[in-house]
Design an enzyme around this catalytic site. Sequence first.
Site, short mmCIF file in Angstrom:
data_model
loop_
_atom_site.label_atom_id
_atom_site.label_comp_id
_atom_site.label_asym_id
_atom_site.label_seq_id
_atom_site.Cartn_x
_atom_site.Cartn_y
_atom_site.Cartn_z
N PHE A 119 0.85 -1.18 0.00
CA PHE A 119 0.00 0.00 0.00
C PHE A 119 0.89 1.24 0.00
O PHE A 119 2.08 1.16 0.33
CB PHE A 119 -0.90 0.01 1.25
CG PHE A 119 -2.36 0.13 0.95
CD1 PHE A 119 -3.06 -0.93 0.42
CD2 PHE A 119 -3.06 1.31 1.21
CE1 PHE A 119 -4.42 -0.83 0.15
CE2 PHE A 119 -4.40 1.43 0.95
CZ PHE A 119 -5.09 0.35 0.41
N GLN A 239 -7.58 15.25 3.22
CA GLN A 239 -6.88 14.43 2.24
C GLN A 239 -7.65 14.29 0.94
O GLN A 239 -8.85 13.97 0.95
CB GLN A 239 -6.63 13.03 2.81
CG GLN A 239 -5.84 12.12 1.89
CD GLN A 239 -5.47 10.82 2.57
OE1 GLN A 239 -6.29 9.91 2.67
NE2 GLN A 239 -4.24 10.72 3.06
N HIS A 241 -7.68 11.91 -2.09
CA HIS A 241 -7.18 10.62 -2.54
C HIS A 241 -6.88 10.71 -4.03
O HIS A 241 -7.68 11.24 -4.80
CB HIS A 241 -8.22 9.53 -2.27
CG HIS A 241 -7.70 8.14 -2.40
ND1 HIS A 241 -7.31 7.60 -3.60
CD2 HIS A 241 -7.49 7.17 -1.47
CE1 HIS A 241 -6.89 6.36 -3.41
NE2 HIS A 241 -6.98 6.08 -2.12
N LEU A 251 -14.16 5.97 -5.06
CA LEU A 251 -12.78 5.59 -4.81
C LEU A 251 -12.37 4.33 -5.56
O LEU A 251 -13.12 3.36 -5.63
CB LEU A 251 -12.60 5.37 -3.30
CG LEU A 251 -11.16 5.41 -2.80
CD1 LEU A 251 -10.59 6.81 -2.96
CD2 LEU A 251 -11.11 4.99 -1.34
N GLU A 254 -6.24 2.07 -3.23
CA GLU A 254 -4.79 2.03 -3.37
C GLU A 254 -4.30 0.59 -3.56
O GLU A 254 -3.18 0.37 -4.03
CB GLU A 254 -4.20 2.60 -2.08
CG GLU A 254 -2.94 3.38 -2.21
CD GLU A 254 -2.81 4.27 -1.00
OE1 GLU A 254 -3.79 4.97 -0.68
OE2 GLU A 254 -1.75 4.27 -0.37
N ARG A 285 -0.38 9.50 -0.25
CA ARG A 285 -1.48 10.03 -1.06
C ARG A 285 -1.32 11.50 -1.43
O ARG A 285 -1.65 11.91 -2.54
CB ARG A 285 -2.81 9.80 -0.31
CG ARG A 285 -3.17 8.35 -0.23
CD ARG A 285 -4.37 8.10 0.63
NE ARG A 285 -4.73 6.69 0.60
CZ ARG A 285 -5.68 6.16 1.35
NH1 ARG A 285 -6.36 6.92 2.20
NH2 ARG A 285 -5.96 4.87 1.27
N HIS A 366 -11.43 13.12 0.23
CA HIS A 366 -11.57 11.77 0.77
C HIS A 366 -11.66 11.70 2.29
O HIS A 366 -12.53 11.02 2.83
CB HIS A 366 -10.39 10.94 0.28
CG HIS A 366 -10.38 9.52 0.73
ND1 HIS A 366 -11.44 8.67 0.51
CD2 HIS A 366 -9.44 8.79 1.40
CE1 HIS A 366 -11.16 7.48 1.02
NE2 HIS A 366 -9.97 7.53 1.58
N ARG A 408 -2.93 11.28 6.07
CA ARG A 408 -3.11 9.92 6.59
C ARG A 408 -2.49 8.89 5.66
O ARG A 408 -2.65 8.96 4.45
CB ARG A 408 -4.60 9.61 6.76
CG ARG A 408 -4.86 8.19 7.24
CD ARG A 408 -6.31 7.94 7.55
NE ARG A 408 -7.19 8.02 6.40
CZ ARG A 408 -7.28 7.11 5.43
NH1 ARG A 408 -6.52 6.03 5.47
NH2 ARG A 408 -8.14 7.27 4.44
#
Length: 594
Positions: A119, A239, A241, A251, A254, A285, A366, A408
């Site tokens: 990730f 954030q 994404h 979404l 990831e 991200r 996100h 994050r």
Amino acid sequence: MANVKTHTFDAVIVGAGGAGLMAALYASKNANVAVLSKLYPTRSHTGAAQGGVGAALGNMEEDRWEWHAFDTVKGSDYLADQDAVDILCQDAIEVVIELEHMGLPFDRFPNGRISQRRFGGHTNNETKKPVMRACHAADRTGHMILQTLYQQCIKQKVNFFDEFHVVDLIRVGDSIRGVVAIEIATGEFHIFHSKAVMFATGGWGRCWQVTSNAHSLTGDGAAICLRRGIPMQDMEFFQFHPTGIFKLGILITEGVRGEGGVLINGKGERFMEKYAPTIKDLASRDVVSRAIYLEIQAGNGIDGKNYVHLDIRPETVNHYFAKDGETRRITREDIEAKLPDIADFTRTYLGVDPVKDPMPIQPTAHYAMGGIPTDVEGRVILDAAKKVLPGLYAAGEAACVSVHGANRLGTNSLTDLVVFGRRAGKDMAAFCQQANLLPLPANAADEVIAEFERIRHNQGSAKMFEVRNRMQTTMTEGVSVFRTKETVSASIAELKKLRVAYQDVGVQDKGKVFNSELLEAWELGCLLELAEVTAVSALTRQESRGGHARDDFPDRDDVNWLKHTLCHKVGEGEYKLDYKPVTLGRYEPKPRVY
């Protein structure tokens, strides 16, 4: 208050996503608990989390919780509190195994252990190479967590009040007395009298035009707390994404890049090699989102448009595996087995088969790194001195503990809600065992009832959808991936106009039964306040850090800005900013390179 029904419990938990259910499961072992949710619990937004929950199990290759902690701190751009990060990463291992024992159907390696995938930002701290840390159940990990915890809560006989929309907190001085809720089916108001209250109501991505957030994520809990004297922490950090479906914002996990997917621009280039030469498409991200924006600004979008491609086709992925010297390869069958929901999403919404064609993507609003400030037991704090408000708790995305800092790390949202949801639930139960049930104040629901009646009978001409569209437009234009003093100031000016316009918003449906129009109008008020707090906090922070990228202050400034923002509401449209230091530990801030 004659027409308001009153219920009494030890503890009330608002929100039935992963954090709320985990807290309910633990609090209910020693307290009488009610969970209130404006949705049916298993429709909560935790169910949208796809790729995995982060825990350094080391099931396929070496991993350590200290490496997870370092990646989290580095991902946060060194704004996370490192004592909280240590707890997150240490507890994650035990909690994931506990979820497995509850029956969560994780994918498995051939040796029978929980399957893990790569990730963004997850690394071996010695080799700097990506490491497999995301524990997953196909690409439905959040969905499986939600189902598992809900079943456990039913088994534990937790009291659920589904489709009860909480609209106010009953606070008397420095004590908590309960909440006020509307029963959506009848429109009747209810008071839930309790010793303790916890908000686990999720984020507020609906402030922006393109978002991965569900229609229901309108920041209700955070806005209610703000109105009742609780500051919001680090709201300037939101954030974006990198891989939302073009125009729709839905979404694409990831996990696609974890399985080998690569980002390709309009020139056919794998452009992340320029921005993160070591881990490329698996950078954090904020780094990837900014790279996509810069490529689009440079005219490198697909056909000159504002999107790029995410390519998981086996021939593309295997080409880059070979180029990078990796021995693994993927097949169409691997994609269908490991990413079934993503394949279904893109076929359904885009008409794109990801094993045959690349997917068009763009950054999407996100996740809120900021929120209701808490300590590591989920207790809400009131100021820079970390004064606790007894009986009030928060967890999950609505809270700011702070383990995410300025950005994050992928998979840490699920880790956060199960780790700190559990800790908050335990602390709530202990608090309820020693606390007395304090009396309700007179007419505890009157203020919020009056606000709903004002909206219901408003004769103003402002249209709700127009106010909402203008808010989303100005936040997208002014407080997005990149921002400057001029763009944020313009957004604040527009939001002030919208706050005035909101007073003229009325509704056509004057009834009580399932009046979703009335509730949406009230939710819009929550979003407007949180948008303004976000913009005010962003204007003042004169640096670039994580999800807060200022074109006019492009560098991180640890000398002046290594600190958390606390934004207090002091009047209608009036805010006071305060700051508290970041808790450092073994990781000193240094330049952030991937």
